[in-house]
Design a protein around this motif. Structure first.
Motif, short mmCIF file in Angstrom:
data_model
loop_
_atom_site.label_atom_id
_atom_site.label_comp_id
_atom_site.label_asym_id
_atom_site.label_seq_id
_atom_site.Cartn_x
_atom_site.Cartn_y
_atom_site.Cartn_z
N PRO A 35 0.82 -1.35 -0.12
CA PRO A 35 -0.01 0.09 0.01
C PRO A 35 0.80 1.10 0.01
CG PRO A 35 0.21 -0.88 2.20
CD PRO A 35 0.77 -1.79 1.30
N LEU A 36 0.14 2.34 -0.31
CA LEU A 36 0.81 3.58 -0.12
C LEU A 36 1.20 3.91 1.06
CD1 LEU A 36 1.21 5.82 -2.35
CD2 LEU A 36 -0.86 7.15 -1.53
N SER A 37 2.38 4.44 1.45
CA SER A 37 3.13 5.01 2.68
C SER A 37 3.31 3.54 3.36
CB SER A 37 1.69 5.56 3.58
OG SER A 37 2.41 6.10 4.82
N TYR A 38 3.52 3.68 4.80
CA TYR A 38 4.42 2.69 5.55
C TYR A 38 3.39 1.98 6.37
CZ TYR A 38 8.56 4.27 3.08
OH TYR A 38 9.45 4.40 2.30
N PHE A 70 13.61 -5.44 6.39
CA PHE A 70 12.54 -4.08 6.30
C PHE A 70 13.37 -3.29 5.62
CE2 PHE A 70 10.65 -7.12 9.68
CZ PHE A 70 9.33 -6.60 9.90
N LYS A 71 12.32 -2.35 5.11
CA LYS A 71 12.74 -1.24 4.39
C LYS A 71 12.30 -0.11 5.52
CE LYS A 71 11.55 2.01 0.74
NZ LYS A 71 10.61 2.24 -0.61
N ALA A 87 7.52 -3.68 6.07
CA ALA A 87 7.86 -5.25 5.93
C ALA A 87 8.05 -5.85 4.54
CB ALA A 87 6.98 -5.93 6.82
N PRO A 88 8.86 -6.59 4.34
CA PRO A 88 9.18 -7.32 3.00
C PRO A 88 7.83 -8.11 2.74
CG PRO A 88 10.57 -8.48 4.84
CD PRO A 88 9.93 -6.98 5.40
N LYS A 89 7.76 -8.41 1.45
CA LYS A 89 6.48 -9.18 1.19
C LYS A 89 6.40 -10.83 1.55
CE LYS A 89 6.12 -7.02 -3.14
NZ LYS A 89 5.97 -6.91 -4.70
N GLU A 90 7.92 -11.34 1.59
CA GLU A 90 7.91 -12.55 2.32
C GLU A 90 7.31 -12.93 3.60
OE1 GLU A 90 10.16 -10.79 1.31
OE2 GLU A 90 11.10 -11.42 -0.74
N ILE A 91 7.30 -11.97 4.32
CA ILE A 91 6.74 -12.08 5.50
C ILE A 91 5.26 -12.51 5.71
CG2 ILE A 91 5.98 -10.78 7.94
CD1 ILE A 91 8.76 -9.51 7.90
N PHE A 92 4.53 -11.58 4.80
CA PHE A 92 3.22 -11.92 4.62
C PHE A 92 2.90 -13.21 3.73
CE2 PHE A 92 4.02 -7.25 4.68
CZ PHE A 92 3.82 -7.00 5.90
N SER A 115 -4.87 -7.79 3.77
CA SER A 115 -5.31 -6.64 3.91
C SER A 115 -4.29 -5.45 4.80
CB SER A 115 -6.47 -6.30 4.69
OG SER A 115 -6.32 -6.79 6.18
N LEU A 116 -4.05 -4.40 4.77
CA LEU A 116 -3.50 -3.29 5.61
C LEU A 116 -3.52 -3.65 7.03
CD1 LEU A 116 -1.13 -1.24 5.39
CD2 LEU A 116 -2.95 0.47 5.50
N SER A 117 -4.79 -4.04 7.58
CA SER A 117 -4.99 -4.16 8.85
C SER A 117 -4.17 -5.59 9.49
CB SER A 117 -6.55 -4.42 9.29
OG SER A 117 -6.93 -5.30 8.44
N THR A 118 -4.41 -6.46 8.55
CA THR A 118 -3.55 -7.60 8.88
C THR A 118 -2.00 -7.54 8.76
OG1 THR A 118 -5.20 -9.04 7.78
CG2 THR A 118 -3.02 -10.19 8.29
N ARG A 119 -1.62 -6.53 7.86
CA ARG A 119 0.01 -6.23 7.69
C ARG A 119 0.41 -5.51 8.73
NH1 ARG A 119 2.30 -5.45 2.35
NH2 ARG A 119 3.57 -3.99 3.59
N ILE A 120 -0.57 -4.54 9.32
CA ILE A 120 -0.18 -3.85 10.66
C ILE A 120 -0.13 -4.74 11.89
CG2 ILE A 120 -1.02 -1.87 12.22
CD1 ILE A 120 -2.36 -0.64 9.84
#
Length: 772
Positions: A35-38, A70-71, A87-92, A115-120
């Protein structure tokens, strides 16, 4: 052979979500959209001296994140340093695969991109469990001031959508977009608003019935012979203190009698039974309501323990599970500390009782006649305000003393903390009400042998029409003050804090046109804002009020305490459901506005129920049966009136005229006679009156003999009737509760069939995978 045992699941799909079959690479999942931003932002104070220990720890922690791929984007602004974490894609990919093979999760909910909520939530866990060489994690580094704070970012587009359709005052009478709230804040916040909305909706029937009972009380007291008997009486009542007080006339308390009869009548018995059964129906229908949404969100079989194991594996593939531990010594120590705290709360309630006794004695001697004769009401009001002040102080104190104890998982920690805090809050709010309901006026003694504090101040007495008004006044003061003051501070506090932070920080220029368009368009993977716009976005989130893991706990605690008020002593206050309903309509929007616009975004958390709060609500429902039965049977005058009507009244004796009310003479029947003399401003009763003296006569509320003050036969009949009613009431209501709980299924048939179909579909997919 099940899928998750197949060659260690093809080495966790090469840990990248890719399976090799027949030499060809096949991607198992859709790509994770960045997603846009971090995902997260860390904030630290600018440190110019690079030799300082805090600078070294800060640098080391950021390097640890980079080592995990991590970026990290660093932006310096005035006195702060912002670190954007992505976080990098591999984690998800790992998380999605482990979620799929988990026995306690339904994979169909996460077939789409994470989803971004899961990413967070995943990034929040990893950040919290990343340690530097000296052993500190992020929470410890924040305590050491290495970092100032951390927060996840609001999504501007979804934030605007929630604000437009939900988080605004003009939407008070609209429904709630629960699924949208879930997608943004996670299941835990969504279930809170779902529960609050359902609770508010089901308050409508008791609020309407409470109004009807109140109107019945108005019509009842206007035609009640009890009111006429008090207001037209010339009865002289015994002095309220032994020295310095004067006798008073019963008709001086006509207004008090009107208030008492408003809330102490036959209608309150029906209402108390209704509310006890309503509490059960509310919880049973809530389980069905929750099951519908939980099934829709595909988290019916979600397990907190398994989720934690998945996150630990994503963070460190060589991790070891946290062991379950139990210490009888620690548990005993906590129990002792909790008991001591409860005793402190009870002692403060005793201090309120002492204050009321002393204040009643002082006001009874006051020269102003109207204040002296109404000293009991004045003391009730003062005691109610003092009780609310003590509640406010003790609420803050218990929060400081009840720091969460570290247990195996956050859910266990939260459960332990919730039980302790609710126990403290329950005793703080309700100890004084239990005193007013069941002790006030029952241990004060009799003329000539009053129970006194320090041998000087007499304990309070009940009015001849009963003690229920005292309970009503205290409940009204506490409930109204709590709801109004809490809501005012709950909204104005965060609003003023955000305003203050906004004035102290430098205003940046508006977003550039290019980044502004990105916010409202479908961005490509890897798109970012320019540095100025990123800093502007991070600063706007930084200025919001901070939240923590227990922010939602405080909202739940407030509502569960209100639920206790609405159910426990509702026999004394039929308008409590109406006040609760009005408050909750405002509370839903207040919490929504606060979470969406005034506070930083809560870390989205997954769950499928409201946790230990359901157990607490069920305990309150059982306690409501007991308390309301005791309030009607012991505190109110319902039973004495019933006994008088059918055993001692004019209708029972057969001497009444056809148009005579059966309750005529009831007040006079409840008053005993005490001979007394005034000697130098003090009073002597029959036991101390010298022979030959002609005493005066005064009346007091009790069933005692004039000669030796022994209890009359009527007293024992009424006492037996009270206990019989309490036992009968509780058994009838408990049986009704069990029938209601048994009759109402915990989940609708559609939900059960949907879950059955989902499980069958998953088993078919695994079978096809096995056969392939």
């Amino acid at each position: 052979m099940p899928l998750h045992n197949r060659q260690s699941s093809i080495e966790m799909l090469e840990l990248l979500g890719v399976v090799k079959e027949n030499g060809n690479e096949q991607q198992s999942f859709p790509p994770v959209h960045t997603p846009l931003s971090y995902d997260y932002v860390l904030v630290a104070k600018t440190i110019n001296n690079q030799e300082r220990e805090s600078f070294k720890k800060q640098t080391e922690y950021i390097e640890e994140l980079k080592n995990k791929n991590f970026k990290v984007t660093k932006i310096i602004d005035d006195n702060h340093v912002f670190y954007g974490i992505q976080a990098p894609k591999e984690i998800f990919e790992k998380y999605r695969y482990l979620l799929k093979v988990s026995d306690a999760c339904n994979w169909s909910s996460d077939q789409s991109a994470v989803s971004l909520s899961t990413r967070i939530r995943i990034v929040h866990f990893i950040l919290g469990h990343t340690r530097i060489s000296s052993g500190e994690n992020l929470r410890e580094l924040i305590k050491m001031k290495v970092f100032e704070t951390k927060f996840c970012l609001h999504e501007k587009k979804k934030q605007r959508e929630l604000k437009a359709g939900w988080a605004r005052w003009t939407a008070c009478l609209q429904g709630q977009p629960i699924t949208a709230v879930r997608n943004y804040f996670g299941e835990k916040v969504a279930l809170y608003f779902l529960w609050l909305g359902w609770y508010t909706f089901l308050l409508i029937p008791p609020a309407i019935i409470g109004i009807i009972i109140f109107l019945y009380g108005i019509s009842y007291y206007k035609h009640s012979p009890l009111l006429n008997e008090v207001c037209n009486s010339n009865t002289t009542m015994c002095p309220l203190c032994d020295k310095g007080c004067k006798e008073w006339q019963l008709n001086d308390t006509c207004s008090y009698t009107k208030v008492t009869l408003l809330f102490d009548n036959e209608g309150t018995v029906f209402f108390a039974m209704f509310m006890a059964i309503w509490a059960t129906l509310f919880l049973e229908f809530w389980k069905r309501h929750r099951a519908t949404y939980v099934c829709e969100w595909k988290v019916s079989d979600w397990s907190e323990e398994e989720e934690e194991l998945i996150l630990e594996l994503v963070n460190d593939v060589n991790c070891e599970p946290k062991k379950f531990k139990h210490s009888y010594w620690t548990s005993s120590l906590i129990f002792i500390c909790v008991t001591i705290m409860i005793l402190v709360i009870i002692s403060l309630t005793s201090a309120v009782v002492v204050f009321r006794v002393i204040a009643a004695d002082f006001l009874a001697k006051y020269k102003l006649k109207s204040l002296g004769h109404h000293s009991n009401i004045s003391v009730m009001v003062l005691g109610g305000f003092l009780h609310y002040f003590i509640i406010t102080i003790m609420t803050r104190l218990t929060r400081l003393l009840s720091s969460p104890e570290e247990i195996r998982s956050f859910a266990s920690t939260e459960k332990s903390f919730t039980v302790k805090m609710f126990t403290f809050q329950f005793f703080t709010y309700f100890t004084s009400l239990f005193y007013a309901a069941f002790i006030l006026g029952r241990i004060n003694g009799r003329p000539g042998n009053y129970v006194k504090i320090a041998g000087r101040w007499r304990l309070e007495e009940c009015h001849p029409t009963g003690c229920l008004t005292d309970l009503f006044i205290q409940m009204t003061i506490i409930m109204v003050l709590k709801q109004t003051i809490s809501n005012v501070f709950e909204f104005t506090g965060p609003w003023l804090c955000r305003l203050w932070k906004g004035k102290r920080t430098q205003k940046l220029q508006r977003k550039c046109a290019h980044c502004y368009l990105k916010d409202d368009s479908d961005t490509k993977d890897g798109d970012e804002l320019c540095e100025n716009c990123k800093l502007r976005d991070w600063l706007s989130n930084y200025r919001l009020n901070d939240v923590d893991s227990f922010s939602l706990f405080r909202e739940f605690l407030e509502m569960v305490i209100q639920f206790s008020f609405t159910t426990l002593f509702v026999a004394a206050f039929p308008l409590a459901p109406l006040l609760a309903f009005i408050n909750n309509v405002i509370e839903i929007r207040l919490d929504a506005i606060k979470m969406v616009t005034l506070e930083r975004r809560m870390v989205p958390k997954k769950t499928n129920n409201i946790g230990v709060w359901l157990d607490i609500l069920e305990a309150i429902g059982v306690l409501a049966v007991i308390v309301n039965g005791l309030v009607i049977g012991v505190s109110s005058d319902f039973i004495p009136r019933l006994v008088y009507r059918y055993h001692y009244g004019p209708c029972a004796q057969g001497t009444a005229a056809p148009d005579t009310d059966c309750m005529v003479g009831y007040i006079n029947n409840t008053l005993s006679i005490a001979p007394f003399l005034r000697v130098n401003g003090s009073y002597k009763y029959s036991e101390n009156i010298p022979p030959g003296e002609e005493p005066f006569l005064c009346r007091y509320k009790d069933y005692r003999s004039k000669d030796d003050y022994t209890h009359t036969h009527q007293f024992w009949i009424i006492l037996a009737a009270r206990f019989a009613f309490v036992i009968l009431f509780e058994h009838v209501v408990v049986i009704c509760k069990f029938i209601a709980a048994w009759f109402i299924p915990s989940a609708p048939m559609e939900v059960k069939n949907c879950r059955l179909s989902d499980k069958l579909k998953r088993l078919k997919e695994e079978l096809q995978s096995f056969e392939a």
